[in-house]
Scaffold this active site. Structure first.
Site, PDB file in Angstrom:
ATOM      1  N   HIS A   1       0.720  -0.820   0.388  1.00 36.96           N
ATOM      2  CA  HIS A   1      -0.110  -0.138  -0.009  1.00 36.96           C
ATOM      3  C   HIS A   1       0.788   1.428  -0.082  1.00 36.96           C
ATOM      4  O   HIS A   1       1.766   1.548   1.082  1.00 36.96           O
ATOM      5  CB  HIS A   1      -0.741   0.216   1.170  1.00 36.96           C
ATOM      6  CG  HIS A   1      -1.443   1.377   1.294  1.00 36.96           C
ATOM      7  ND1 HIS A   1      -1.685   1.447   2.780  1.00 36.96           N
ATOM      8  CD2 HIS A   1      -3.117   1.260   0.477  1.00 36.96           C
ATOM      9  CE1 HIS A   1      -3.216   2.747   2.243  1.00 36.96           C
ATOM     10  NE2 HIS A   1      -2.977   2.633   1.019  1.00 36.96           N
TER      11      HIS A   1
ATOM     12  N   ARG B   1      -2.575  26.678  -0.098  1.00 37.96           N
ATOM     13  CA  ARG B   1      -1.925  24.830   0.213  1.00 37.96           C
ATOM     14  C   ARG B   1      -3.046  24.363   1.245  1.00 37.96           C
ATOM     15  O   ARG B   1      -2.702  25.196   3.068  1.00 37.96           O
ATOM     16  CB  ARG B   1      -0.710  25.453   0.816  1.00 37.96           C
ATOM     17  CG  ARG B   1       0.410  24.274   0.633  1.00 37.96           C
ATOM     18  CD  ARG B   1      -0.143  23.095   1.098  1.00 37.96           C
ATOM     19  NE  ARG B   1       0.990  22.201   1.470  1.00 37.96           N
ATOM     20  CZ  ARG B   1       0.504  20.578   1.028  1.00 37.96           C
ATOM     21  NH1 ARG B   1      -0.953  20.569   1.262  1.00 37.96           N
ATOM     22  NH2 ARG B   1       1.109  19.334   1.353  1.00 37.96           N
TER      23      ARG B   1
ATOM     24  N   HIS C   1      -8.113   8.350  -3.444  1.00 41.40           N
ATOM     25  CA  HIS C   1      -8.570   7.068  -3.630  1.00 41.40           C
ATOM     26  C   HIS C   1      -9.497   6.664  -4.992  1.00 41.40           C
ATOM     27  O   HIS C   1      -9.648   6.001  -5.798  1.00 41.40           O
ATOM     28  CB  HIS C   1      -8.771   6.710  -2.437  1.00 41.40           C
ATOM     29  CG  HIS C   1      -7.697   5.900  -1.318  1.00 41.40           C
ATOM     30  ND1 HIS C   1      -7.068   6.449  -0.725  1.00 41.40           N
ATOM     31  CD2 HIS C   1      -6.931   5.107  -1.708  1.00 41.40           C
ATOM     32  CE1 HIS C   1      -5.759   6.713   0.043  1.00 41.40           C
ATOM     33  NE2 HIS C   1      -6.270   5.157   0.020  1.00 41.40           N
TER      34      HIS C   1
END
Lengths: 586, 586
Positions: free
Chosen positions: A130, A233, A154
């Site tokens: 992972h 940011r 994801h």
């Protein structure tokens, strides 16, 4: 669709190395091998391995960077996408209850299972591969959806394919419904559902969390950057804070058992109002150039991960002095923690620390700010309170400021301990225990400069009507620690000879050692005859006579921070159309 | 005799360019042309022209640097020296009285004459070519001897020859005697007659004024440099001060009409005693390397124009606070002048200034020091009081401190205004009005490092007895402004790959932002098989993540200061004697 291609490069290469290593079940692996480009990049292959070793703390950053790569794979754009909808009910698989899934939490006995919508997955053999490390174990026996909502990278087809390759069953429909109700109750429409609006001109480097930089031509139009164009940011979802309820807590050494708390109104009425004009720069500014030398890990910022604003607030040194804390040597404090109210799913806030001397030194002008360019600080920039640490890396200018803690040790959070540190050039993800070499936390930044106009690769058309064609080159220079910019040198011959740029008067008027704002510069270059391109180089010199290094290679680091090598652009020169070509013979 | 060869290179080349330009009368010029080497160095030729333009203020520095060049012209050592004794009586020339000489002070009317011992000289046509500029005019109609005693580089055979080429007569013997009596009365045995003793190991870069650096191997044996080995940078003769009579004067803004004065005893009894360990570095450290790129003007320091000592004294900020001066914004002071008691013949003291924020900031730890390594400060290092400005160029650490003046402008003396400033790389002595480009005064220095062992060119003998031969490389790193050294990187392949050196614990224990002392480092390098040399490169990184530039060329400047490019050494490897050469075939 644009984001799909933006995320591809880094993402595919990372996961392709996962597959090459054989951690993914064979049936999935084969189809993915066909589908994915083969990347001839040992560093990235090794990155996959290294990341599994570092453990859960790296996940936050690894995931945010998945959306960071430049658009490169144009040749892929005509490929047929095979769509997979993860977590769909599959009639040919057995059904498990959530209680059964809950019991699968050990690799040694029953294996480790997770849930995603209707799907049940055995991730036991995948854990080591992972890219986000062992943080995946937090979801053992549970749903991974809450995690995926925080780490939005994801939500990508290729991850979905890998997930479905691990599929072992369906979740009992009763449990599916219960989980969904719980999820909505906890997260509403998701943690990123309540993000503020952003200016359409911003170049987005990551959507969740949101990271974006302004177009260089717009950024350099003004000395003070308009709030809407200030680079963004974010490390986490933007919190939504009620300024009337908000109190900043100050605790730690010197503040007794309970500490104190101050409302925004308390700050305004108790302490002298101060104004500071600072340039804030991200440690990753100009990372895109560094990754051209050798792939690095992080958002692919170009040259504009910095902006300048006037901040209004109160000196942190005034607050601390009010409570009797003036001299760090007397009270034994070493670090000042600054913690935000933005949190990840585990409850961990974004936080950082600065050396106590920086906090206590009135000449460092550290501010607890409540206004940005005479407006309440916009949500993306830290509403309602932000720590402004002039001359110090953006990461320590903590937004949504909730807590200040005086301590004898550095802040222990991820972004202080594992990130925003300077790795040596000889360390990469293939280095055993690479985190041991993380170096000191970045505080003051080194001297920096860049060309913002023209952009590299942008053709410059010759007028052809004047004696000498002129190209106006523009950019910025800046240095950390308040060090003034003394000079900006521009070269057309890779540094053999130099011309001196003209510096903006707002910049050169700044006080010695407190030049917190950048130095915009401009130079008119005479374009030589009969050339088809110009390679322009810039370097700046600050008031400590520090200079920028000639090349990137010797300062390369695996996190791609602190790139302050000479900035170089390549400008094709387009000759004017000529009426008579035989003029040349006259 | 050693000094003769030391001074040759720079001196001859400067004066050769004078001759090539035709400023020297023909009769002299021809004989000198035969005598001098022809130097193919356009920069130096132009230097001669440029210097005549800058005027009198440059003389001090130009002259001190005449003794600075490395020993290069070994091929000249066998040449026959034609000795000239300047100022001897010459029977074939007319005699003039001093009153007559005194009348020759105008190039437009009678010409400009000067006297040297028995000789009378017409320097009118020579002024424009004088490497020291128009400061020579101070001697118009007078004796040049007092000037030559201060600028001792004139005491050289080749200068004597040029002088005699300008000879027009003899001075009346009555006046010769009177002048000599006046000279002795004023200067005794000369301004440099009362210099202190120096350690014989010091490498002398100039005798008058005395400038010398310690051998690198000795320097790096200890973290604190013994007083006798501390590098010496004098600009003028060392004054001889009675500590019991000495009072330091403090005046200027905030100190009323008359200012105040404090004895050394006053300082000791009124203010808290402080100790600071600092490394002091000369701006010209590593100038010798820079002049290999293209000739620069100044003493030819190698890598050890820096040393480290523990200084004891009182904070300047404590003194100023005692008199109510705490905040520069309130009192309108911008600069703090620091003036020594060493003076040139015109009465001009050595002096400098530092920004007022540096003086007032207790965290900058600026000291009025009365002890060096627990002893009274030796005369060469500033007896009885020296300003210690940690993290700031040596030139502002003013010795023999006599006066402190708070002002709204920088110190106006030569070494603040004309020297110790950073010229751009595109400006040299051929640049029109080059002094306009002098840049800001040097204050904090940039990050620096160098290899002290082995020395470049020093053969390393292989032991041949172990599995892998090891070379121990040593050196120092340091940065201005108190910035800690985070890392020292060593490369054997010109920066492609790097190894991390081990840093001295005394250095790494320094406080954040107050690391005034250097960082000695060491690294054991495995020597690869079958090589005949190693090229070793070092660079350091400081706590602002500033790095050293890769190469010297882009930071080259005509004064040869601020050389902080990667330090490189070349080490020939000597193979061990082998018993059996055919071992290789086994």
């Amino acid at each position: 669709m644009k984001m799909r291609s933006l995320v591809r490069t880094n993402f595919l290469s990372r996961w392709n190395s996962v597959i090459s290593k054989g951690h993914v079940p064979v049936a999935l692996s084969t189809s993915l091998q066909d589908r994915f480009r083969v990347w001839d990049n040992k560093a990235l292959f090794l990155a996959g391995l290294g990341l599994s070793a570092i453990g859960m703390t790296m996940l936050d950053d690894n995931m945010t960077q998945l959306e960071s790569a430049p658009i490169e794979n144009k040749e892929e754009s005509n490929e047929v996408e095979i769509k997979i909808t993860p977590g769909e009910f599959k009639a040919d698989l057995p059904t498990y209850t959530l209680a059964q899934v809950n019991a699968h939490i050990s690799a040694k006995t029953d294996g480790i299972w997770v849930v995603y919508k209707n799907g049940v997955y055995d991730i036991t053999k995948f854990i080591a591969a992972h890219p986000g490390g062992t943080k995946i174990l937090l979801a053992s026996g549970k749903s991974i959806e809450p995690f995926w909502q925080i780490y939005a990278a994801h939500n990508h087809g290729d991850v979905h394919k890998i997930l479905e390759g691990l599929r072992v069953g369906n979740l009992d429909p009763v449990d599916v419904k219960a989980l969904e109700e719980e999820r909505v109750k906890k997260f509403g429409a998701g943690p990123y559902a309540n993000e503020p609006m952003r200016h359409p001109a911003m170049k987005i480097n990551s959507n969740q969390p949101f990271n974006a930089e302004p177009p260089p031509e717009l950024l350099m139009e003004t000395f003070i950057t308009p709030n809407d164009l200030f680079f963004i940011r974010n490390h986490l979802p933007v919190p939504d804070i009620d300024i009337n309820q908000h109190k900043i807590e100050i605790s730690g050494i010197g503040f007794g058992q309970d500490g104190i708390s101050l409302s925004v109104e308390d700050l305004k009425t108790t302490f002298k109002q101060r104004e500071v004009i600072t340039t804030i720069q991200c440690a990753g500014n100009r990372r895109a150039e560094m990754s051209q030398i050798k792939q690095v890990n992080g958002l692919s910022w170009d040259t504009t991960a910095l902006s300048t604003a006037k901040w209004t607030g109160v000196y942190l040194s005034d607050i601390l002095a009010f409570y009797g804390i003036v001299d760090e040597d007397e009270v034994g404090i070493k670090h000042c923690h600054l913690e935000g109210l933005d949190r990840d799913i585990t409850g961990q806030a974004y936080g950082a620390s600065i050396p106590i001397a920086t906090a206590l030194d009135k000449r460092k002008e550290v501010l607890i700010a409540y206004a940005m360019n005479d407006e309440p600080i916009p949500r993306d920039h830290g509403y309602p309170l932000r720590a402004i640490v002039p001359g110090t890396v953006g990461a320590r200018n903590v937004k949504f400021l909730g807590r200040i803690i005086l301590s004898d040790e550095e802040y222990q959070g991820f972004w202080q301990q594992k990130d925003y540190r300077g790795f040596p050039p000889n360390v990469d993800y293939s280095t055993q225990d690479f985190h041991r070499f993380a170096g000191a936390s970045i505080q003051e930044l080194p001297v920096q400069s860049a060309i913002t106009e023209p952009r590299t690769g942008q053709t410059w058309p010759l007028e052809g009507s004047e004696e000498v064609d002129v190209m106006t080159v523009k950019g910025y220079a800046w240095s950390g620690g308040g060090r003034n910019i003394l000079r900006v040198d521009v070269s057309l011959d890779n540094g053999q000879t130099w011309q001196e740029a003209t510096l903006a008067p707002e910049a050169t008027a700044q006080r010695y050692g407190r030049a917190w704002a950048w130095t915009p510069w401009t130079l008119d270059i005479d374009i030589p005859d009969d050339i088809d391109h110009l390679d322009v180089v810039v370097k700046a010199i600050d008031s400590s006579y520090n200079v920028q290094p000639d090349t990137i290679n010797p300062i390369w680091n695996m996190r791609g921070v602190l790139n302050n090598a000479w900035h170089r652009i390549h400008v094709p020169i387009q000759k004017p159309l000529r009426e008579k070509d035989d003029d040349e013979d006259e």
